[in-house]
Design an enzyme around this catalytic site. Sequence first.
Site, PDB file in Angstrom:
ATOM      1  N   LEU A  86       0.817  -1.219   0.000  1.00 24.65           N
ATOM      2  CA  LEU A  86       0.000   0.000   0.000  1.00 24.65           C
ATOM      3  C   LEU A  86       0.850   1.267   0.000  1.00 24.65           C
ATOM      4  O   LEU A  86       1.885   1.339   0.650  1.00 24.65           O
ATOM      5  CB  LEU A  86      -0.909   0.032   1.240  1.00 24.65           C
ATOM      6  CG  LEU A  86      -1.918  -1.095   1.415  1.00 24.65           C
ATOM      7  CD1 LEU A  86      -2.892  -0.762   2.538  1.00 24.65           C
ATOM      8  CD2 LEU A  86      -2.675  -1.397   0.132  1.00 24.65           C
ATOM      9  N   HIS A  87       0.371   2.265  -0.746  1.00 24.74           N
ATOM     10  CA  HIS A  87       0.973   3.600  -0.723  1.00 24.74           C
ATOM     11  C   HIS A  87      -0.162   4.619  -0.614  1.00 24.74           C
ATOM     12  O   HIS A  87      -1.344   4.232  -0.507  1.00 24.74           O
ATOM     13  CB  HIS A  87       1.857   3.824  -1.958  1.00 24.74           C
ATOM     14  CG  HIS A  87       1.180   3.502  -3.264  1.00 24.74           C
ATOM     15  ND1 HIS A  87       0.069   4.179  -3.712  1.00 24.74           N
ATOM     16  CD2 HIS A  87       1.441   2.548  -4.191  1.00 24.74           C
ATOM     17  CE1 HIS A  87      -0.307   3.688  -4.878  1.00 24.74           C
ATOM     18  NE2 HIS A  87       0.490   2.684  -5.183  1.00 24.74           N
TER      19      HIS A  87
ATOM     20  N   GLY B 118      -1.641   6.352  -2.663  1.00 25.05           N
ATOM     21  CA  GLY B 118      -2.692   6.203  -3.680  1.00 25.05           C
ATOM     22  C   GLY B 118      -3.793   5.276  -3.172  1.00 25.05           C
ATOM     23  O   GLY B 118      -4.987   5.603  -3.256  1.00 25.05           O
ATOM     24  N   HIS B 119      -3.380   4.130  -2.615  1.00 17.10           N
ATOM     25  CA  HIS B 119      -4.383   3.205  -2.058  1.00 17.10           C
ATOM     26  C   HIS B 119      -5.131   3.872  -0.902  1.00 17.10           C
ATOM     27  O   HIS B 119      -6.347   3.707  -0.758  1.00 17.10           O
ATOM     28  CB  HIS B 119      -3.711   1.937  -1.519  1.00 17.10           C
ATOM     29  CG  HIS B 119      -2.992   1.137  -2.552  1.00 17.10           C
ATOM     30  ND1 HIS B 119      -1.628   1.030  -2.594  1.00 17.10           N
ATOM     31  CD2 HIS B 119      -3.466   0.390  -3.580  1.00 17.10           C
ATOM     32  CE1 HIS B 119      -1.279   0.247  -3.599  1.00 17.10           C
ATOM     33  NE2 HIS B 119      -2.367  -0.147  -4.224  1.00 17.10           N
TER      34      HIS B 119
ATOM     35  N   LYS C 162      -4.683   6.122 -12.135  1.00 19.07           N
ATOM     36  CA  LYS C 162      -3.374   5.801 -12.721  1.00 19.07           C
ATOM     37  C   LYS C 162      -3.493   4.621 -13.688  1.00 19.07           C
ATOM     38  O   LYS C 162      -2.887   4.603 -14.725  1.00 19.07           O
ATOM     39  CB  LYS C 162      -2.319   5.493 -11.660  1.00 19.07           C
ATOM     40  CG  LYS C 162      -0.943   5.423 -12.318  1.00 19.07           C
ATOM     41  CD  LYS C 162       0.162   5.329 -11.355  1.00 19.07           C
ATOM     42  CE  LYS C 162       0.488   3.925 -10.978  1.00 19.07           C
ATOM     43  NZ  LYS C 162       0.797   2.993 -12.057  1.00 19.07           N
ATOM     44  N   ASP C 163      -4.331   3.656 -13.315  1.00 16.99           N
ATOM     45  CA  ASP C 163      -4.603   2.530 -14.220  1.00 16.99           C
ATOM     46  C   ASP C 163      -5.866   2.870 -15.012  1.00 16.99           C
ATOM     47  O   ASP C 163      -6.899   2.200 -14.875  1.00 16.99           O
ATOM     48  CB  ASP C 163      -4.789   1.248 -13.409  1.00 16.99           C
ATOM     49  CG  ASP C 163      -3.518   0.852 -12.685  1.00 16.99           C
ATOM     50  OD1 ASP C 163      -2.523   0.552 -13.358  1.00 16.99           O
ATOM     51  OD2 ASP C 163      -3.491   0.874 -11.446  1.00 16.99           O
TER      52      ASP C 163
ATOM     53  N   SER D 241       3.255   0.773  -6.739  1.00 14.44           N
ATOM     54  CA  SER D 241       3.980  -0.233  -5.952  1.00 14.44           C
ATOM     55  C   SER D 241       5.297  -0.579  -6.634  1.00 14.44           C
ATOM     56  O   SER D 241       6.265  -0.974  -5.991  1.00 14.44           O
ATOM     57  CB  SER D 241       3.132  -1.492  -5.797  1.00 14.44           C
ATOM     58  OG  SER D 241       1.897  -1.146  -5.211  1.00 14.44           O
ATOM     59  N   ARG D 242       5.338  -0.449  -7.960  1.00 15.87           N
ATOM     60  CA  ARG D 242       6.547  -0.827  -8.700  1.00 15.87           C
ATOM     61  C   ARG D 242       7.658   0.222  -8.593  1.00 15.87           C
ATOM     62  O   ARG D 242       8.792  -0.055  -8.980  1.00 15.87           O
ATOM     63  CB  ARG D 242       6.213  -1.113 -10.158  1.00 15.87           C
ATOM     64  CG  ARG D 242       5.424  -2.405 -10.329  1.00 15.87           C
ATOM     65  CD  ARG D 242       5.263  -2.821 -11.780  1.00 15.87           C
ATOM     66  NE  ARG D 242       4.755  -4.175 -11.907  1.00 15.87           N
ATOM     67  CZ  ARG D 242       3.470  -4.494 -12.115  1.00 15.87           C
ATOM     68  NH1 ARG D 242       2.571  -3.552 -12.225  1.00 15.87           N
ATOM     69  NH2 ARG D 242       3.098  -5.757 -12.216  1.00 15.87           N
TER      70      ARG D 242
HETATM   71  O1  PAF Z   1      -4.972  -2.351  -9.728  1.00 12.49           O
HETATM   72  C1  PAF Z   1      -4.684  -3.382  -9.092  1.00 12.49           C
HETATM   73  O2  PAF Z   1      -4.005  -3.351  -8.080  1.00 12.49           O
HETATM   74  C2  PAF Z   1      -5.165  -4.739  -9.627  1.00 12.49           C
HETATM   75  O3  PAF Z   1      -5.172  -4.766 -11.006  1.00 12.49           O
HETATM   76  C3  PAF Z   1      -6.541  -5.132  -9.062  1.00 12.49           C
HETATM   77  C4  PAF Z   1      -7.626  -4.172  -9.493  1.00 12.49           C
HETATM   78  C5  PAF Z   1      -6.475  -5.198  -7.543  1.00 12.49           C
HETATM   79  C6  PAF Z   1      -6.929  -6.527  -9.574  1.00 12.49           C
HETATM   80  O4  PAF Z   1      -6.007  -7.487  -9.189  1.00 12.49           O
END
Ligand code: PAF
Length: 282
Positions: free
Chosen positions: A33-34, A36-37, A150-151, A187-188
Site C-alpha cells: 500500500l501507498h 494512492g491506495h 493511474k490505471d 507499488s513498482r
Molecule cells: O490495480 C490493481 O491493483 C489490480 O489490477 C486489481 C484491481 C487489484 C486486480 O487485481
Amino acid sequence: MEVIKRVGEMQEVSLNLKRLEKSIGLVPTMGCLHRGHLSLIEAARRENDIVIMSNFVNPLQFGPKEDLATYPRDPDRDNRLAESAGVNYVFAPSSGEMYPEKYNTYVEVEGPMVEKMCGKSRPGHFSGVTTVVLKLFLITQPDRAYFGQKDAQQAIIVRKMVTDLNVPIKIVTCPIVRDADGLALSSRNIYLSPKERKQALALPKALSAGKDMILKGETDPQSVRQLIIEVLESSPGIRIDYVEVVNGDNLEELQTIKGKVLLAAAIYVGKTRLIDNIDLEV
Ligand code: PAF
C-alpha cells in the site's frame, strides 16, 4: 479490523452486512500500500458504512515473463496501514483459495479497448483483471468499488464489464496521487534505483508537456503524441513502450482534441515498466 482469508467466510460476512442494510465499499488492491491506495480507502470510507479492502496478488494478470514472483509483498505492513486508514475487513485469500484446482472460468472484455496500450504489451493481462475483479465483486458484494485513475485503461475496462454484464455496482475512479516531484505513486516504484527514479520523472514531464500543448490550443492528437514522444526520447535511461492520445471515456482514436481526452504512456526505466496518464476535458 478483521483479516479474512477464506472466500466462503468473506461472502458470508458480506451477505450478512447486506441483510443489515449496510453499504459496502470495496477497495481492490494487490497490497504494498501507498498513499494512492489510502486515498481510495478514504473515498470508500466517506461514501459507505463498511470498507472492505482486498489484498491479493492476482497471478492471472501477470504474463509468464512478468514480475509475479518478485512483486513486493508485506501483508503485516498493509494490515497496519489499512487498519489506521479505517478499513473494516481485509480480504486476503491465497491463490489456491481464489483459483482452486481445475478452475476454468474467465471474464473477458473484447475489442480495441483491451487490445491497445497495456493490453498490447501485456497480452491476457486484462482478462486476468476482469476475472479477479468480478470474483471479488461476487465475494464482497460491494455497492461501490474504488479504482485509481493511474490505471486508466483498467478502470475503463472494468466499467465496460460492469455495464455489459449489468453488475449493480458503482465504479468510482479516484485521482492519481503523485510524489512531490510529480512521479505517480506505484507499488513498482520500489524497484527503481535512485538514478532510475530521477530518470522516471521524464514520464510525468512528457505528459505535462502534452497537456500544455493542448491548453495552448493544439487540436491535433498526433502532434500532441509526437511532442510527448520527443520529450521521452530526449530523456536518458528510458525506453518507450507506448504513447497514446485517445478518448478518455472509451480509449477510441481521436480525429481532433475535443471532449474527454486521455494522454497515456508506458515506459521502461531499466527493467521496470511504469505507466502514467493525464486526463482532461477540452
Ligand atoms: O490495480 C490493481 O491493483 C489490480 O489490477 C486489481 C484491481 C487489484 C486486480 O487485481
